[in-house]
Design an enzyme around this catalytic site. Structure first.
Site, PDB file in Angstrom:
ATOM      1  N   GLU A 474       0.825  -1.213   0.000  1.00 40.43           N
ATOM      2  CA  GLU A 474       0.000   0.000   0.000  1.00 40.43           C
ATOM      3  C   GLU A 474       0.860   1.263   0.000  1.00 40.43           C
ATOM      4  O   GLU A 474       0.471   2.280  -0.580  1.00 40.43           O
ATOM      5  CB  GLU A 474      -0.957  -0.010   1.202  1.00 40.43           C
ATOM      6  CG  GLU A 474      -1.959  -1.155   1.188  1.00 40.43           C
ATOM      7  CD  GLU A 474      -2.763  -1.257  -0.096  1.00 40.43           C
ATOM      8  OE1 GLU A 474      -2.941  -0.235  -0.801  1.00 40.43           O
ATOM      9  OE2 GLU A 474      -3.218  -2.372  -0.425  1.00 40.43           O
ATOM     10  N   HIS A 477       1.714   2.026  -3.545  1.00 50.37           N
ATOM     11  CA  HIS A 477       0.643   2.815  -4.163  1.00 50.37           C
ATOM     12  C   HIS A 477       0.752   4.283  -3.735  1.00 50.37           C
ATOM     13  O   HIS A 477       0.580   5.201  -4.550  1.00 50.37           O
ATOM     14  CB  HIS A 477      -0.726   2.283  -3.726  1.00 50.37           C
ATOM     15  CG  HIS A 477      -1.215   1.090  -4.477  1.00 50.37           C
ATOM     16  ND1 HIS A 477      -1.255   1.034  -5.855  1.00 50.37           N
ATOM     17  CD2 HIS A 477      -1.733  -0.086  -4.039  1.00 50.37           C
ATOM     18  CE1 HIS A 477      -1.772  -0.130  -6.235  1.00 50.37           C
ATOM     19  NE2 HIS A 477      -2.059  -0.829  -5.150  1.00 50.37           N
TER      20      HIS A 477
END
Length: 690
Positions: A474, A477
């Site tokens: 994450e 991202h």
């Protein structure tokens, strides 16, 4: 726009730290009025652009569209953040109301004939406009968006498409809320010490905290949060309780009653097919794959089935090992899904001489967060500065400044790491604000990216290796959003094709297991001592353990997704799921990673006909990390510069194939991915004994 006195101005005037929203000035009851005002303001802006008497230019049409709807973007960003990460009855009621309303709003824009005529004129004359590559990509995105919104349909067809999209928005919201309701409603509360047999201390602590949250002081709760259910299935010696918990976990969205998603799925699939045929596509997958690297369902299925054959063979070998251990323990039952994690962990502990419980004290959440930041610093020259005392949307959320080597502020980052009943399951990255360099109507020149990560780790914060990978994933991202360096917001950060968006995140996972990172940050929670070299060696040796199981779980889900979206009609989704699994030879001992009734990626998360993209990106990320390995330095400065300049910073301003080739010099084959996953060896792929 109506006067800000008609609603809470803090929803659109963000005057907190570096332009952060002042979350402490917001109330759940503020959103409805703000949405009404922002929707009306955006509609007026669209009418102005469409009704402009001047001939269309890139500036008066495309740039005008890029900056229109600023207030709506801000209200929406705050609302959807709350709906996913800290919801309640008030938010959920408005979500059910606003989802179809937003769909109706954007359908109206997409079908505005005068507006499309301006875009279409620019598109037809694009070669004569002197546009940059980024401007051409932005124009293409708008033109294709209008076409896929029905701009070329006749009035009756447009009205039908708008009604379908509105209904789909409502159904997607219903699907997600049903899954969350099932997750919140179920808990297995334990109190007898015999029921806790095999559970390590970290899991008992997490279960005790979950029980306290439910008013069961002094007891232990198994919940459907992945950070509790998976370790429970791994360590519990009570097969009856594992079976009970597992069946509840996989039955989310499939419990007869108000939260049952099967009828929702059937209706969504039928409506999606109608959308595709209205727009001239043979099926929904054709529509979704039209602007991706994969391009066709055949290309997707060819990759998935090639990997499936290797995965199911490896899973068969793994199952045989589990069956042998069950027999060795004097039991005579077959291998069932609620057995796999339990016995696989025992085999791993035996084969590699370590267990997840032994590893977990070395994976402190705080240290893994530091590791994420350190890797970003070494690769991209940025650092994180935590700002204590800055209010966010929940007390657990932490706020960081992201600064470069010259101490220039490049982004704000919010980290929301702990599970709670008000948060949907899973982990994700999103943005409150995307980076761009355009002048906005309110005098703001460009915008700083404000990015957040949401995870669901149990307290206290000791992570599994999978949890740690999730954190790195994450944050990868997040870096894609924070390092964005484009002019136009529609192509900023993660504004790329679905099967390219996972490359920056999956690639970033590789740095977690770089030995230097584990040595520095995998330190014992009590002693502070680094992970012993012997244990580190075992962890690295075990990276591909259970690869067959993991790949079968994923690939079966991706194949079912493609089957749903390449068929004209799906009368019974569960029958189709069963048919596909039978056809590919799904082992009885393994289930799909996301069974259809709780497959939020494809029914409420934007990955419809796109779940394959994780594997497509995995082909890219394995090859991309190999570029660093080939230099002998996981932090090679030249490769890091090329990675930042060609992948992390360009967003959708460059075609993804061109972006990847600019970084690597060529497009990859699946070979590196198969080796990385442990499903093949270099020698098998090349036929070499070298």
């Amino acid at each position: 726009m109506p006067s800000p006195h008609d609603f809470n101005p803090a929803l659109i005037t963000w005057d907190g730290l570096h332009g952060l929203p002042r979350f402490d000035a917001l109330d759940d009851g503020d959103f409805a009025a703000a949405f009404e005002a922002a929707l009306a303001a955006h509609e007026n802006e669209i009418d102005e652009i469409a009704g402009n008497g001047d001939a269309p230019t890139f500036d008066n049409t495309v740039v005008a569209l890029e900056i229109a709807g600023d207030a709506l973007s801000r209200v929406s960003a705050l609302f959807w953040n709350k709906a996913g990460a800290h919801t309640n009855d008030v938010i959920q009621a408005l979500e059910r109301e606003i989802s179809p309303k937003m769909s109706r709003h954007y359908s109206k824009i997409g079908m505005n004939a005068a507006l499309f005529a301006r875009i279409d004129t620019l598109w037809e004359n694009r070669e004569t406009l002197g546009l940059t590559l980024e401007q051409t990509r932005v124009l293409e995105r708008h033109w294709k968006g209008f076409v896929k919104s029905g701009a070329k349909l006749d009035k009756a067809e447009q009205e039908k498409l708008a009604a379908i999209n509105e209904k789909l928005a409502a159904l997607g919201t219903q699907f997600g809320q049903n899954v969350l309701a099932d997750e919140k409603a179920w808990a297995l509360v334990l109190s007898d010490s015999a029921e806790l047999e095999g559970l390590p201390e970290f899991l008992r602590d997490a279960m005790a905290a979950a029980a306290r949250e439910r008013g069961e002081e002094g007891k232990y709760a198994v919940t459907l949060s992945r950070s509790i259910i998976e370790p429970f299935l791994t360590f519990s010696e009570r097969r009856d309780l594992r079976e009970q918990a597992f069946k509840a976990w996989v039955a989310r969205g499939e419990n007869d009653g108000e939260t049952d998603n099967r009828a929702v799925i059937r209706e969504m699939l039928a409506l999606r097919h109608q959308v595709a045929t209205l727009l001239g596509y043979g099926n929904f997958a054709e529509l979704k794959l039209d602007n991706t690297m994969a391009k066709t369902a055949d290309a997707v299925n060819d990759l998935l089935k090639a990997v499936w054959a290797r995965a199911v063979k490896r899973a068969g070998e793994e199952e045989a090992d589990i069956a042998a251990l069950i027999t060795e323990e004097g039991r005579n039952h077959e291998v069932m899904p609620w057995d796999w994690r339990h016995y696989a962990e025992k085999i791993r502990a035996r084969k590699f001489d370590f267990s997840e419980a032994e590893l977990k004290p070395y994976l402190q959440l705080e240290k893994i967060i530091e590791a994420c930041f350190d890797v970003a610093g070494r690769l991209f020259g940025i650092r994180a500065v935590e700002k204590k005392g800055v209010a966010a949307y929940h007390p657990d959320v932490r706020v960081f400044e992201i600064r470069d080597r010259e101490d220039k502020l490049v982004a704000l980052f919010l980290g929301d790491y702990f599970a709670r009943s008000s948060k949907r399951s899973g982990a994700w990255m999103s943005s409150l604000q995307s980076q761009h360099r355009l002048e906005l109507k309110n005098g703001r020149h460009g915008e700083l990216p404000i990015i957040y990560n949401v995870c669901n780790f149990a307290k206290p914060a000791l992570l599994s290796l999978d949890d740690a990978r999730t954190l790195f994933h994450e944050f990868g991202h997040a870096l894609h959003g924070m390092l964005s360096n484009v002019t136009y917001p529609s192509v900023a950060g993660t504004g790329v094709s679905r099967d390219f968006v996972e490359l920056p995140s999956q690639l970033y996972e590789h740095w977690l297991t770089v030995p230097d990172i584990l040595k520095r940050y995998a330190v014992h929670v009590e002693t502070g001592e680094p992970m012993p070299q012997a244990l580190l060696d075992k962890v690295l040796a075990a990276r591909t353990f259970n690869a067959g199981f993991n790949t079968v779980e994923f690939t079966s889900s991706a194949l079912v997704d493609m089957a749903f979206h390449t068929r004209e009609a799906v009368e019974d989704p569960m029958a189709v799921q069963a048919e596909v699994l039978a056809e590919i030879g799904m082992p009885k001992s393994i289930v799909m990673r996301h069974a259809t009734p709780h497959f939020q990626h494809i029914f409420s998360g934007g990955y419809s006909a796109g779940y394959y993209s994780y594997m497509w990106s995995e082909v890219l990320d394995a090859d991309a990390f190999a570029a660093f390995e080939e230099t002998g330095d996981a932090f090679n400065g030249e490769m890091a510069r090329k990675l930042k300049d060609n992948i992390y910073s360009v967003g959708g301003s460059v075609d993804p194939e061109d972006a990847y080739k600019a970084f690597r010099g060529k497009l990859p084959s699946p070979d590196a991915m198969l080796v990385k996953k442990g499903l093949s060896t270099f020698e098998e792929l090349t036929g070499s004994d070298a």
